[in-house]
Enzyme design. Sequence first.
Site, PDB file in Angstrom:
ATOM      1  N   HIS A 299       0.855  -1.191   0.000  1.00 17.17           N
ATOM      2  CA  HIS A 299       0.000   0.000   0.000  1.00 17.17           C
ATOM      3  C   HIS A 299       0.884   1.231   0.000  1.00 17.17           C
ATOM      4  O   HIS A 299       1.547   1.521   0.999  1.00 17.17           O
ATOM      5  CB  HIS A 299      -0.883  -0.020   1.253  1.00 17.17           C
ATOM      6  CG  HIS A 299      -2.044   0.903   1.210  1.00 17.17           C
ATOM      7  ND1 HIS A 299      -1.925   2.265   1.067  1.00 17.17           N
ATOM      8  CD2 HIS A 299      -3.378   0.673   1.287  1.00 17.17           C
ATOM      9  CE1 HIS A 299      -3.123   2.824   1.080  1.00 17.17           C
ATOM     10  NE2 HIS A 299      -4.019   1.873   1.218  1.00 17.17           N
ATOM     11  N   HIS A 342      -1.602   3.471  11.291  1.00 18.84           N
ATOM     12  CA  HIS A 342      -0.358   4.229  11.345  1.00 18.84           C
ATOM     13  C   HIS A 342      -0.425   5.369  12.359  1.00 18.84           C
ATOM     14  O   HIS A 342      -1.499   5.769  12.803  1.00 18.84           O
ATOM     15  CB  HIS A 342       0.012   4.773   9.963  1.00 18.84           C
ATOM     16  CG  HIS A 342      -0.890   5.848   9.434  1.00 18.84           C
ATOM     17  ND1 HIS A 342      -2.179   5.628   9.039  1.00 18.84           N
ATOM     18  CD2 HIS A 342      -0.670   7.169   9.226  1.00 18.84           C
ATOM     19  CE1 HIS A 342      -2.727   6.739   8.599  1.00 18.84           C
ATOM     20  NE2 HIS A 342      -1.836   7.705   8.711  1.00 18.84           N
ATOM     21  N   GLU A 348      -3.504  15.386  10.630  1.00 16.02           N
ATOM     22  CA  GLU A 348      -4.422  15.158   9.522  1.00 16.02           C
ATOM     23  C   GLU A 348      -5.851  15.538   9.898  1.00 16.02           C
ATOM     24  O   GLU A 348      -6.380  15.059  10.909  1.00 16.02           O
ATOM     25  CB  GLU A 348      -4.404  13.683   9.106  1.00 16.02           C
ATOM     26  CG  GLU A 348      -3.024  13.151   8.763  1.00 16.02           C
ATOM     27  CD  GLU A 348      -3.010  11.646   8.599  1.00 16.02           C
ATOM     28  OE1 GLU A 348      -4.078  11.010   8.791  1.00 16.02           O
ATOM     29  OE2 GLU A 348      -1.950  11.082   8.290  1.00 16.02           O
ATOM     30  N   TYR A 357     -16.146   6.402   2.794  1.00 15.11           N
ATOM     31  CA  TYR A 357     -14.687   6.294   2.826  1.00 15.11           C
ATOM     32  C   TYR A 357     -14.323   4.847   3.116  1.00 15.11           C
ATOM     33  O   TYR A 357     -14.904   4.218   4.010  1.00 15.11           O
ATOM     34  CB  TYR A 357     -14.132   7.226   3.899  1.00 15.11           C
ATOM     35  CG  TYR A 357     -12.636   7.179   4.059  1.00 15.11           C
ATOM     36  CD1 TYR A 357     -11.791   7.311   2.962  1.00 15.11           C
ATOM     37  CD2 TYR A 357     -12.054   6.991   5.308  1.00 15.11           C
ATOM     38  CE1 TYR A 357     -10.406   7.276   3.107  1.00 15.11           C
ATOM     39  CE2 TYR A 357     -10.675   6.960   5.466  1.00 15.11           C
ATOM     40  CZ  TYR A 357      -9.866   7.095   4.363  1.00 15.11           C
ATOM     41  OH  TYR A 357      -8.510   7.044   4.506  1.00 15.11           O
ATOM     42  N   HIS A 372      -6.906  13.750  13.376  1.00 15.99           N
ATOM     43  CA  HIS A 372      -5.903  12.871  13.972  1.00 15.99           C
ATOM     44  C   HIS A 372      -4.613  13.673  14.063  1.00 15.99           C
ATOM     45  O   HIS A 372      -3.913  13.852  13.070  1.00 15.99           O
ATOM     46  CB  HIS A 372      -5.712  11.618  13.117  1.00 15.99           C
ATOM     47  CG  HIS A 372      -6.961  10.817  12.932  1.00 15.99           C
ATOM     48  ND1 HIS A 372      -7.266  10.173  11.756  1.00 15.99           N
ATOM     49  CD2 HIS A 372      -7.996  10.585  13.776  1.00 15.99           C
ATOM     50  CE1 HIS A 372      -8.432   9.554  11.883  1.00 15.99           C
ATOM     51  NE2 HIS A 372      -8.889   9.798  13.098  1.00 15.99           N
ATOM     52  N   HIS A 378      -4.262   5.724  14.375  1.00 20.76           N
ATOM     53  CA  HIS A 378      -5.550   5.609  13.697  1.00 20.76           C
ATOM     54  C   HIS A 378      -5.432   4.654  12.517  1.00 20.76           C
ATOM     55  O   HIS A 378      -4.352   4.170  12.205  1.00 20.76           O
ATOM     56  CB  HIS A 378      -6.067   6.975  13.255  1.00 20.76           C
ATOM     57  CG  HIS A 378      -5.135   7.720  12.348  1.00 20.76           C
ATOM     58  ND1 HIS A 378      -3.982   8.349  12.793  1.00 20.76           N
ATOM     59  CD2 HIS A 378      -5.168   7.957  11.010  1.00 20.76           C
ATOM     60  CE1 HIS A 378      -3.370   8.937  11.788  1.00 20.76           C
ATOM     61  NE2 HIS A 378      -4.057   8.700  10.685  1.00 20.76           N
TER      62      HIS A 378
END
Length: 441
Positions: A299, A342, A348, A357, A372, A378
């Site tokens: 990813h 992460h 963010e 989402y 966050h 999160h």
Amino acid sequence: MSEQAGSEQARKTAEALEYLTGFGNEHSSEAVPGALPLGRNSPQRAPLGLYAEQLSGSAFTEPRTHNRRSWLYRIRPSAAHPPFTRVDNGALRTAPFTEAADPNRLRWNPLPDPAPGTDFLSGLWTLGGNGDAAQRAGMAIHLYSANSSMTDRVFSDSDGELLIVPERGGLLLRTELGLLAARPGDVALIPRGVRFRVELLDADARGYVCENYGQPFELPNLGPIGANGLAAARDFQAPVAAYEDVERPTEVINKFCGNLWSATYDHSPLDVVAWHGSHVPYVYDLHRFNVLGSISYDHPDPSIFTVLTSPSDTPGLAGVDFVVFAPRWLVGEDTFRPPYFHRNVMSEYMGLIEGAYDAKAEGFVPGGGSLHNMMSAHGPDRETFDRASAAELKPQKIDDGLAFMFETRWPITATAQASGADHLQRGYDDVWQGLQRHFRA
């Protein structure tokens, strides 16, 4: 030109947006043939009895590649105005924020519907931010909710540029340099100091605003990606010149060092007949974003979704990035496809324009948002994790949502009105409950 003729000319202009041929390069437009002088920025006599005026969005001596300025040829110079006086800031707040920064993960539902007669400016509500507007560093996050157009009212922001992200209802932005239409799925940028008025294209409107105090947004460097990909310069639209020749009282509101100041002009200041330069408003359709990703496994980091970046004094470290999670194909093999768990040195704020989402099963809705802050852990909620861990990994098209992120180098301090709001979700931490132990030695 009469007001009726001016309205007709503005209507035609709104339907005739020209494409930028290169992001941040020199562009020009004139509403009346011959209004734009050739070969001289400030001739002894500007054409058609106009006044020549430069609007500088950067210091004169900044490198050419970063220099932002536009020459405006207008009916009256901006200097012709009465004194400004302080007016109430409403729900608008500006850095430095004095509240304590919160390490907890926070999420909000959409703003409540406003009172009747609320326009874009009155409907601005500050969620938080960082830095110091007077030092031209940092950013602020605002939301807006409006049900009325601005009438005989114009706004400008001396503190920073405004990146407007509509989520519900279209906006017609009447700027000094012309008209722009921004609908959900578009983003619009109003440069620092440019005056504009917001008219609603629908019964009501709602969305997000990033106020960038720092260096102007620009396209990110592509590095090993090469010459193509992400947002293309050709897809950013600048306005065609359109002017108002209106002789009636107009309120002009200026945001300066965090406070609102008002003056009543005897004419509309949106009277620029021609212009050329690089300090220019624009609109961009997020669906044109060229998404890049893995075609084998793993990813990639979310930086591959960066649309615009405001650079800082540290190479590679942005004052603020604007990131979009646009429709895309997922094809990675032996890969957990939703965004991974992460913790990040960057902070963010994420919002949702439409749909769903892919990292959250519920609770994150269009018009809402999550915060966050740096090093806050999160990632996907339990339901999403369970589903993605067991999914058959065939090619999958993600086309039912459009999310975005304001990512910034410093912690985001939530305002008191945001941390105490009725639409703050008090049980956000619960979405990660039930993530069970699966370890077997």
